[in-house]
Design an enzyme around this catalytic site. Structure first.
Site, mmCIF file in Angstrom:
data_model
loop_
_atom_site.group_PDB
_atom_site.id
_atom_site.type_symbol
_atom_site.label_atom_id
_atom_site.label_comp_id
_atom_site.label_asym_id
_atom_site.label_seq_id
_atom_site.Cartn_x
_atom_site.Cartn_y
_atom_site.Cartn_z
ATOM 1 C CG ASP A 12 -10.950 -34.299 -1.845
ATOM 2 O OD1 ASP A 12 -9.852 -34.075 -2.387
ATOM 3 O OD2 ASP A 12 -11.190 -35.312 -1.170
ATOM 4 C CG HIS A 48 -8.670 -35.367 0.993
ATOM 5 N ND1 HIS A 48 -9.416 -36.354 0.391
ATOM 6 C CD2 HIS A 48 -7.619 -35.988 1.589
ATOM 7 C CE1 HIS A 48 -8.847 -37.531 0.614
ATOM 8 N NE2 HIS A 48 -7.765 -37.336 1.342
ATOM 9 C CB CYS A 85 -7.497 -40.677 2.894
ATOM 10 S SG CYS A 85 -6.391 -40.050 1.605
#
Length: 291
Positions: A225, A260, A168
């Site tokens: 995502d 994600h 991330c």
């Protein structure tokens, strides 16, 4: 990316108490903002056969805490820098380091937010973003990662075999670091943001340095995502293909049905099949590029 002298100039004056920075500790457990943890899927890797725990890494303004894991009986292990999500070096990141150490690497995850605060103690993601992430300069982060490489070299590791991986927020940093350090052999960016606001804290994003990579990067992204549109991934790919030799050697793998944070085994976003495939691709990528 800026030179070392330019990095110094770009790091804004800090307001933290240096004694607090020196005394910073990683704590234990998972970050408050990700509670409750999905205990049924969270992976736990023991430290049997490893040297694992906190170390102090000398940086420009004190000693930065980092989590280090490495095999006990391996001389000059290769090095993997592990860059955390916005939640800092909590249990998930420490476990990733132990997983890598079991495979023969010295894995080191620095506490890159130590000057700005402790994300693990904040129970709101928007509050973490506002109070800590938005105030953590890229230049500071890059300098701290360089310090980790220097620490690893001084402590018997083989930094000629150097890789980086991040998740991330750390995935974004992975791209930036691959454009910064010519010593780096390979990077693996897990769902790192590619575009964003440009300011003093974040003067460039991966899309801006795609053609300037000094080491090839494997990007691992989820097709579902919502925070990273596939259009930005396509744009990144086009720039990589037209860039430096390392950029042209880079590759982005998209998992169509993954959201994600699909590698985060302690969160509802975890997708075991995609996570396992990405992990194996990461290991193959490191070995392909001599790490």
């Amino acid at each position: 990316m800026p030179s070392d002298s330019e990095l110094d100039a770009l790091i804004p004056a800090q307001t933290f108490d240096r004694r607090d920075f020196l005394a910073a500790s990683l704590g234990a457990g998972f970050a408050l903002a990700v509670q409750p943890v999905m205990a049924q899927t969270a992976i736990h890797t023991d430290a049997t056969g490893l040297i694992a725990g906190e170390v102090k890494v000398p940086v420009k303004d004190g000693d930065m805490v980092a989590y280090r894991a490495q095999p006990q009986d391996t001389a000059k292990p290769p090095v993997v820098l592990v860059v955390s999500e916005i939640f800092a070096v909590h249990e998930y990141i420490r476990d990733v380091c132990r997983r890598l150490a079991k495979l023969g690497y010295l894995a080191i995850a620095p506490e890159l937010f130590a000057r700005q605060g402790d994300p693990r103690s904040i129970d709101s993601i928007p509050e973490i973003m506002a109070k800590i992430i938005s105030k953590t300069p890229d230049a500071q982060v890059i300098s701290d990662l360089d310090a980790c490489v220097a620490w690893a070299a001084a402590n018997g590791a083989d930094t000629a075999r150097l890789a980086i991986t991040g998740f991330c927020w750390g995935g974004r940093i992975t791209w930036l670091y691959a454009a910064h350090n010519p010593q780096l052999k390979a990077g693996v960016a897990w769902y790192g943001r590619l575009v964003g606001e440009v300011n003093e804290i974040t003067p460039k994003h991966p899309i801006d340095i795609a053609g300037q990579l000094k080491a090839p990067v494997l990007g691992l992204y989820g097709g579902l995502d919502s925070g990273i549109p596939l259009e930005t991934v396509d744009n990144m790919l086009a720039l990589l293909r037209a860039g430096s030799p390392a950029a042209q050697a880079s590759y982005i793998k998209i998992y169509p049905n993954a959201p994600h944070a699909f590698h985060a085994d302690y969160r509802p976003s975890y997708r075991p099949e995609e996570a396992a495939d990405g992990w194996q691709r990461m290991l193959d990528w490191f070995r392909e590029h001599g790490v």
